[in-house]
Design a protein around this motif. Sequence first.
Motif, PDB file in Angstrom:
ATOM      1  N   VAL A  27       0.850  -1.190   0.000  1.00  0.00           N
ATOM      2  CA  VAL A  27       0.000   0.000   0.000  1.00  0.00           C
ATOM      3  C   VAL A  27       0.885   1.240   0.000  1.00  0.00           C
ATOM      4  CG1 VAL A  27      -1.740   1.294   1.311  1.00  0.00           C
ATOM      5  CG2 VAL A  27      -1.878  -1.194   1.181  1.00  0.00           C
ATOM      6  N   TYR A  28       0.585   2.152  -0.914  1.00  0.00           N
ATOM      7  CA  TYR A  28       1.323   3.412  -1.009  1.00  0.00           C
ATOM      8  C   TYR A  28       1.113   4.212   0.274  1.00  0.00           C
ATOM      9  CZ  TYR A  28       2.622   8.044  -2.806  1.00  0.00           C
ATOM     10  OH  TYR A  28       3.193   9.278  -2.989  1.00  0.00           O
ATOM     11  N   GLN A  29       2.186   4.762   0.841  1.00  0.00           N
ATOM     12  CA  GLN A  29       2.118   5.490   2.103  1.00  0.00           C
ATOM     13  C   GLN A  29       1.602   6.916   1.940  1.00  0.00           C
ATOM     14  OE1 GLN A  29       6.132   5.207   3.569  1.00  0.00           O
ATOM     15  NE2 GLN A  29       5.946   3.020   3.968  1.00  0.00           N
ATOM     16  N   GLY A  30       1.434   7.374   0.705  1.00  0.00           N
ATOM     17  CA  GLY A  30       0.885   8.705   0.467  1.00  0.00           C
ATOM     18  C   GLY A  30       1.920   9.797   0.325  1.00  0.00           C
ATOM     19  N   LYS A  31       3.188   9.456   0.466  1.00  0.00           N
ATOM     20  CA  LYS A  31       4.263  10.453   0.339  1.00  0.00           C
ATOM     21  C   LYS A  31       5.370   9.880  -0.525  1.00  0.00           C
ATOM     22  CE  LYS A  31       3.675  12.404   4.938  1.00  0.00           C
ATOM     23  NZ  LYS A  31       4.311  12.605   6.243  1.00  0.00           N
ATOM     24  N   GLY A  32       6.004  10.738  -1.280  1.00  0.00           N
ATOM     25  CA  GLY A  32       7.142  10.318  -2.091  1.00  0.00           C
ATOM     26  C   GLY A  32       6.719   9.756  -3.433  1.00  0.00           C
ATOM     27  N   ASP A  33       7.701   9.353  -4.193  1.00  0.00           N
ATOM     28  CA  ASP A  33       7.518   8.853  -5.546  1.00  0.00           C
ATOM     29  C   ASP A  33       6.775   7.510  -5.525  1.00  0.00           C
ATOM     30  OD1 ASP A  33       7.767   7.965  -8.171  1.00  0.00           O
ATOM     31  OD2 ASP A  33       9.895   8.477  -8.332  1.00  0.00           O
ATOM     32  N   SER A  34       5.638   7.452  -6.178  1.00  0.00           N
ATOM     33  CA  SER A  34       4.839   6.217  -6.203  1.00  0.00           C
ATOM     34  C   SER A  34       5.454   5.141  -7.092  1.00  0.00           C
ATOM     35  CB  SER A  34       3.397   6.512  -6.647  1.00  0.00           C
ATOM     36  OG  SER A  34       3.394   7.005  -7.976  1.00  0.00           O
ATOM     37  N   ASN A  35       6.565   5.441  -7.721  1.00  0.00           N
ATOM     38  CA  ASN A  35       7.275   4.440  -8.523  1.00  0.00           C
ATOM     39  C   ASN A  35       8.403   3.768  -7.733  1.00  0.00           C
ATOM     40  OD1 ASN A  35       5.794   4.658 -10.933  1.00  0.00           O
ATOM     41  ND2 ASN A  35       6.890   6.538 -11.441  1.00  0.00           N
ATOM     42  N   LYS A  36       8.534   4.086  -6.457  1.00  0.00           N
ATOM     43  CA  LYS A  36       9.610   3.521  -5.636  1.00  0.00           C
ATOM     44  C   LYS A  36       9.043   2.661  -4.517  1.00  0.00           C
ATOM     45  CE  LYS A  36      12.792   7.108  -6.778  1.00  0.00           C
ATOM     46  NZ  LYS A  36      14.182   7.111  -6.855  1.00  0.00           N
ATOM     47  N   ALA A  37       9.564   1.455  -4.411  1.00  0.00           N
ATOM     48  CA  ALA A  37       9.101   0.497  -3.403  1.00  0.00           C
ATOM     49  C   ALA A  37       9.230   1.046  -1.985  1.00  0.00           C
ATOM     50  CB  ALA A  37       9.877  -0.804  -3.532  1.00  0.00           C
ATOM     51  N   ALA A  38      10.212   1.900  -1.743  1.00  0.00           N
ATOM     52  CA  ALA A  38      10.440   2.445  -0.399  1.00  0.00           C
ATOM     53  C   ALA A  38       9.245   3.227   0.121  1.00  0.00           C
ATOM     54  CB  ALA A  38      11.684   3.334  -0.404  1.00  0.00           C
ATOM     55  N   ASN A  39       8.361   3.665  -0.763  1.00  0.00           N
ATOM     56  CA  ASN A  39       7.207   4.461  -0.355  1.00  0.00           C
ATOM     57  C   ASN A  39       5.932   3.618  -0.205  1.00  0.00           C
ATOM     58  OD1 ASN A  39       8.731   6.874  -0.281  1.00  0.00           O
ATOM     59  ND2 ASN A  39       8.663   6.925  -2.504  1.00  0.00           N
ATOM     60  N   PHE A  40       6.117   2.307  -0.109  1.00  0.00           N
ATOM     61  CA  PHE A  40       5.012   1.378   0.099  1.00  0.00           C
ATOM     62  C   PHE A  40       5.257   0.580   1.376  1.00  0.00           C
ATOM     63  CE2 PHE A  40       4.615   2.405  -4.275  1.00  0.00           C
ATOM     64  CZ  PHE A  40       3.319   2.146  -4.641  1.00  0.00           C
ATOM     65  N   SER A  41       4.190   0.173   2.016  1.00  0.00           N
ATOM     66  CA  SER A  41       4.272  -0.691   3.193  1.00  0.00           C
ATOM     67  C   SER A  41       3.463  -1.953   2.936  1.00  0.00           C
ATOM     68  CB  SER A  41       3.683   0.006   4.425  1.00  0.00           C
ATOM     69  OG  SER A  41       4.422   1.133   4.759  1.00  0.00           O
ATOM     70  N   CYS A  42       3.894  -3.049   3.537  1.00  0.00           N
ATOM     71  CA  CYS A  42       3.122  -4.288   3.493  1.00  0.00           C
ATOM     72  C   CYS A  42       2.117  -4.246   4.622  1.00  0.00           C
ATOM     73  CB  CYS A  42       4.038  -5.499   3.645  1.00  0.00           C
ATOM     74  SG  CYS A  42       5.081  -5.814   2.198  1.00  0.00           S
ATOM     75  N   VAL A  43       0.842  -4.324   4.282  1.00  0.00           N
ATOM     76  CA  VAL A  43      -0.224  -4.319   5.286  1.00  0.00           C
ATOM     77  C   VAL A  43      -1.116  -5.537   5.081  1.00  0.00           C
ATOM     78  CG1 VAL A  43      -0.184  -1.799   5.515  1.00  0.00           C
ATOM     79  CG2 VAL A  43      -1.782  -2.861   3.937  1.00  0.00           C
ATOM     80  N   GLU A  44      -1.784  -5.917   6.126  1.00  0.00           N
ATOM     81  CA  GLU A  44      -2.658  -7.092   6.054  1.00  0.00           C
ATOM     82  C   GLU A  44      -3.790  -6.813   5.073  1.00  0.00           C
ATOM     83  OE1 GLU A  44      -3.026 -11.019   7.201  1.00  0.00           O
ATOM     84  OE2 GLU A  44      -1.476  -9.571   7.769  1.00  0.00           O
ATOM     85  N   GLY A  45      -3.947  -7.713   4.111  1.00  0.00           N
ATOM     86  CA  GLY A  45      -5.016  -7.609   3.138  1.00  0.00           C
ATOM     87  C   GLY A  45      -6.129  -8.592   3.474  1.00  0.00           C
ATOM     88  N   LYS A  46      -7.099  -8.637   2.629  1.00  0.00           N
ATOM     89  CA  LYS A  46      -8.224  -9.541   2.805  1.00  0.00           C
ATOM     90  C   LYS A  46      -7.915 -10.856   2.118  1.00  0.00           C
ATOM     91  CE  LYS A  46     -13.147  -9.923   1.979  1.00  0.00           C
ATOM     92  NZ  LYS A  46     -14.310  -9.347   1.331  1.00  0.00           N
ATOM     93  N   ARG A  47      -8.178 -11.955   2.783  1.00  0.00           N
ATOM     94  CA  ARG A  47      -7.988 -13.272   2.188  1.00  0.00           C
ATOM     95  C   ARG A  47      -9.038 -13.497   1.115  1.00  0.00           C
ATOM     96  NH1 ARG A  47      -4.432 -15.114   6.003  1.00  0.00           N
ATOM     97  NH2 ARG A  47      -3.643 -17.010   5.087  1.00  0.00           N
ATOM     98  N   ILE A  48      -8.626 -14.149   0.029  1.00  0.00           N
ATOM     99  CA  ILE A  48      -9.546 -14.505  -1.044  1.00  0.00           C
ATOM    100  C   ILE A  48     -10.209 -15.833  -0.653  1.00  0.00           C
ATOM    101  CG2 ILE A  48      -9.718 -15.127  -3.486  1.00  0.00           C
ATOM    102  CD1 ILE A  48      -8.788 -12.298  -3.201  1.00  0.00           C
ATOM    103  N   GLU A  49     -11.504 -15.857  -0.708  1.00  0.00           N
ATOM    104  CA  GLU A  49     -12.222 -17.097  -0.373  1.00  0.00           C
ATOM    105  C   GLU A  49     -13.088 -17.552  -1.509  1.00  0.00           C
ATOM    106  OE1 GLU A  49     -14.170 -16.853   3.406  1.00  0.00           O
ATOM    107  OE2 GLU A  49     -12.521 -15.737   4.260  1.00  0.00           O
TER     108      GLU A  49
END
Length: 193
Positions: free
Chosen positions: A171-193
Amino acid sequence: QGAPWSPETFDLDRDYPRAMIKRLSGQYLASIMNADNPDLSPFQTKGGKLLMYYGWGDENQPPEGGIDYYEHVLSRMGGSDKTQIFMKLYMVPGMMHCFGGPGANAFGQYGLAHTKALKEDPEHDIIRALEAWVEEGREPEKIIATKYINDLPEQGVKLTRPLCPYPQIAVYQGKGDSNKAANFSCVEGKRIE
């Protein structure tokens, strides 16, 4: 398997079940073709580690099939906490069947030029991540995938994205270049059922 066969006469309802039970060199064909057994306890007991990835844009196999198998493994092996100590699934946004597609699709998965990791280290290369996990006990938290311009490393980097262990999502953190992985965090998503 010794019988005359042609694609024109193949009948899925009739021939697929026969192919799965017919013996081939003393083995059932299914036992050498299918990777659907969720009981990975012999593998785990021997200290095995497994990093599995699937492209969300896979045109050959439905990506939900990879998730379904992973969920069956979780169920069989005692849940997420007991399974993730030896197995992780990475769902790759925009990647087609093993590589290619509009997303970040290069993370060292094949050793081919267009799948070359940005850096040959455990954070960018899935093979190096597996080696570090097996040999040093460094469990991978995420793997940074790269999208090269026109999928050609020599043309430069278009963007990078973290690949997060399922069911986490980047998930994009809302700051910085959206083309760089450093500006994303891994957050819990919804499981596919």
